[in-house]
Design a protein around this motif. Structure first.
Motif, short mmCIF file in Angstrom:
data_model
loop_
_atom_site.label_atom_id
_atom_site.label_comp_id
_atom_site.label_asym_id
_atom_site.label_seq_id
_atom_site.Cartn_x
_atom_site.Cartn_y
_atom_site.Cartn_z
N ALA A 26 -6.38 12.56 -15.11
CA ALA A 26 -6.58 13.39 -14.09
C ALA A 26 -5.72 14.66 -14.17
N VAL A 27 -6.19 15.77 -13.43
CA VAL A 27 -5.58 16.85 -13.41
C VAL A 27 -4.00 16.97 -12.74
N CYS A 28 -3.87 16.04 -12.14
CA CYS A 28 -2.33 15.86 -11.80
C CYS A 28 -1.39 15.41 -12.92
N ARG A 29 -1.76 14.96 -13.85
CA ARG A 29 -1.18 14.27 -14.88
C ARG A 29 0.16 15.20 -15.40
N GLY A 30 1.40 14.58 -15.24
CA GLY A 30 2.48 15.00 -15.81
C GLY A 30 3.14 15.77 -15.06
N THR A 31 2.50 16.29 -13.57
CA THR A 31 2.97 17.25 -12.84
C THR A 31 4.39 16.89 -11.91
N PRO A 60 -1.23 9.30 -12.55
CA PRO A 60 -0.34 9.78 -13.54
C PRO A 60 0.58 11.10 -13.58
N VAL A 61 1.05 11.40 -12.01
CA VAL A 61 1.95 12.35 -12.01
C VAL A 61 3.16 12.49 -12.82
N VAL A 62 3.60 11.16 -13.27
CA VAL A 62 4.40 10.78 -14.20
C VAL A 62 3.88 9.95 -15.23
N PRO A 63 4.60 9.81 -16.55
CA PRO A 63 4.11 9.03 -17.53
C PRO A 63 3.79 7.59 -17.47
N ALA A 64 2.85 7.12 -17.63
CA ALA A 64 2.71 5.58 -17.39
C ALA A 64 3.46 4.97 -18.38
N PRO A 71 0.86 -1.32 0.13
CA PRO A 71 -0.02 0.03 0.19
C PRO A 71 0.61 1.26 0.00
N GLY A 72 2.03 1.14 0.41
CA GLY A 72 2.97 2.37 0.45
C GLY A 72 3.65 2.94 -0.81
N ALA A 73 4.48 3.88 -0.66
CA ALA A 73 5.04 4.23 -1.89
C ALA A 73 6.26 5.30 -1.55
N SER A 74 7.30 5.57 -1.94
CA SER A 74 8.26 6.40 -1.75
C SER A 74 7.88 7.94 -1.85
N VAL A 75 7.01 8.12 -2.97
CA VAL A 75 6.27 9.28 -3.10
C VAL A 75 4.78 9.25 -2.79
N PRO A 76 4.30 10.06 -1.65
CA PRO A 76 3.21 9.79 -1.16
C PRO A 76 2.07 9.93 -2.32
N ALA A 77 2.25 10.77 -3.52
CA ALA A 77 1.29 10.81 -4.42
C ALA A 77 0.87 9.71 -5.23
N ARG A 78 1.89 8.70 -5.24
CA ARG A 78 1.66 7.52 -5.97
C ARG A 78 1.27 6.26 -5.27
N ALA A 79 0.63 6.48 -3.95
CA ALA A 79 0.01 5.27 -3.17
C ALA A 79 -1.27 5.76 -3.11
N PRO A 80 -1.99 4.50 -2.90
CA PRO A 80 -3.51 4.84 -2.72
C PRO A 80 -3.80 5.18 -1.25
N GLY A 127 -8.61 14.78 -1.97
CA GLY A 127 -9.06 13.35 -2.09
C GLY A 127 -8.52 12.60 -3.28
N HIS A 128 -7.55 12.79 -3.84
CA HIS A 128 -6.34 11.83 -4.38
C HIS A 128 -7.57 11.19 -5.49
N PRO A 129 -8.20 11.85 -6.50
CA PRO A 129 -9.28 11.28 -7.23
C PRO A 129 -8.49 10.44 -8.12
N CYS A 130 -7.34 10.26 -8.67
CA CYS A 130 -6.85 9.55 -9.53
C CYS A 130 -6.65 8.10 -9.20
N LEU A 131 -6.47 7.81 -7.87
CA LEU A 131 -6.46 6.82 -7.27
C LEU A 131 -7.67 6.33 -6.63
N ALA A 132 -8.20 7.15 -5.89
CA ALA A 132 -9.44 6.83 -4.96
C ALA A 132 -10.67 6.50 -5.99
N SER A 133 -10.64 6.83 -7.20
CA SER A 133 -11.71 6.24 -8.03
C SER A 133 -11.61 4.87 -8.46
#
Length: 368
Positions: free
Chosen positions: A314-319, A292-296, A198-207, A328-334
């Protein structure tokens, strides 16, 4: 007949995290197949992965002030120690591997000070006399393919029979005792075990923790034996996600032990983080919860069956955001537990490895 290696001592450099180092593994093998000795310079964040890579003779550590999540302050002593160590080893060639948004030039400067005669790197910036080969990364390449492309610029090729996929040194250690009742001796129950990381080194990439818990609970209801993995710093998270429905392995594995656990599972559910690439390195299918903060297309698990879940528009794409910029972290909460359940079921009925074309993995054919 085995091709004759060039009697050259090579320094390969990848100053990033464990996942990034694993993705450089095929390129390191290409260098090792071509040259007499390949040493690998990594940061502390990539040390465990470096020690798992086939083809590496010696692992060196340098915590660079220009790389990493929390880079150290510039230290003249550390820089001079590194240069002295490189001088003592008398490298003739250095290949500086970087991600698409990084520069090889700080490391190239130190390599020049160490007297390394031939330097290769990818650089959009003018390198002056720092690089002998200033390569431009072709568009559309996965990080693994980009690293192989750079190794090619250094004259290195994978040997015949090397599929270019991720790999780790063998043998792997035994799985932790706490997992033996689930995995069985030698992973004998592989067909019934699923790992949730469930974790990730970068919080934005974890559910979100509550979402990961719901996914693990659903998989347990489906009849899977669920293992929840994480680092020592993530013990509270893994205990919460495991609840009463899964086996908690948080803090009980180093990277090598984690590789053994992942190899013994039928499937892994994980975000875009190091264990996703470790799962690929041991050939285990991956449900990729990909923010999608980095390209899949550059960072998905390479060369294994995979399904990518998460809103890639999602609007965070590529940031490249490290913390989620959207409430709400919608890209993964969805992503729903039902979707994860279906993805695991689909992946566990696919072949275990992607087919190859002309010696390179064909990754685009898997569902995403």
């Amino acid at each position: 007949m085995t091709p004759t290696k060039h009697r050259v001592r090579v320094l390969a450099v990848r100053l990033d995290s464990d996942g990034d180092v694993l993705l450089t593994g095929p390129a390191v093998r290409a260098l090792a197949a071509t040259y007499d000795q390949v040493d690998l310079l990594v940061s502390g964040e990539g040390l465990q992965a470096a020690e798992l890579l086939p083809g590496v003779t010696e692992v060196l550590r340098f915590d660079a002030p220009w790389s990493g999540a929390e880079p150290p302050r510039v230290s003249a002593e550390a820089v001079l120690d590194l240069v002295a160590g490189l001088i003592a080893r008398r490298y003739q060639l250095a290949v500086v591997f970087t991600s698409f948004h990084q520069s090889p030039l700080p490391m190239a400067l130190l390599a020049r000070l160490a007297g390394i005669r031939h330097l290769v790197g990818v650089s959009e910036d003018y390198p002056g006399s720092l690089l002998d080969v200033r390569h431009r990364r072709p568009p559309g390449l996965h990080e693994v393919e980009a690293a192989l492309d750079l190794a090619d610029q250094a004259g290195a090729r994978l040997p015949a029979g090397d599929d270019g996929l991720l790999a780790v040194r063998r043998p792997l250690p035994a799985v932790p005792a706490r997992a033996e009742h689930t995995l069985g001796a030698g992973g004998a129950w592989r067909q019934r075990a699923v790992v949730v990381h469930p974790g990730a080194s970068v919080p934005a990439r974890a559910p979100l923790p509550e979402d990961a818990r719901a996914m693990a609970a659903r998989l347990a209801r489906d009849g899977w034996d669920v293992l929840v993995t994480g680092s020592a710093a993530e013990r509270d998270l893994t205990a919460y996600v495991a609840g009463g429905h899964a086996t908690d392995l948080g803090g009980r594995t180093g990277l090598a032990e984690l590789a053994a656990v992942l190899e013994s599972a039928a499937c892994v559910v994980v975000g875009n983080t190091g264990p996703a690439h470790l799962a690929a390195a041991v050939g285990t299918p991956v449900v990729s919860l990909f923010a999608p903060v980095v390209p899949a297309d550059r960072w998905v698990p390479y060369g294994v069956p995979r399904l990518v879940l998460g809103d890639q528009g999602a609007v965070c794409r590529g940031t490249r955001a490290r913390t989620c910029p959207v409430p709400g972290h919608p890209c993964l909460a969805s992503v729903t537990p039902d979707q994860v359940s279906d993805a695991v079921e689909r992946l566990t009925h696919l072949p275990p490895r992607a087919p190859t074309v002309a010696g390179r993995p064909r990754v685009e054919g898997w569902p995403s």
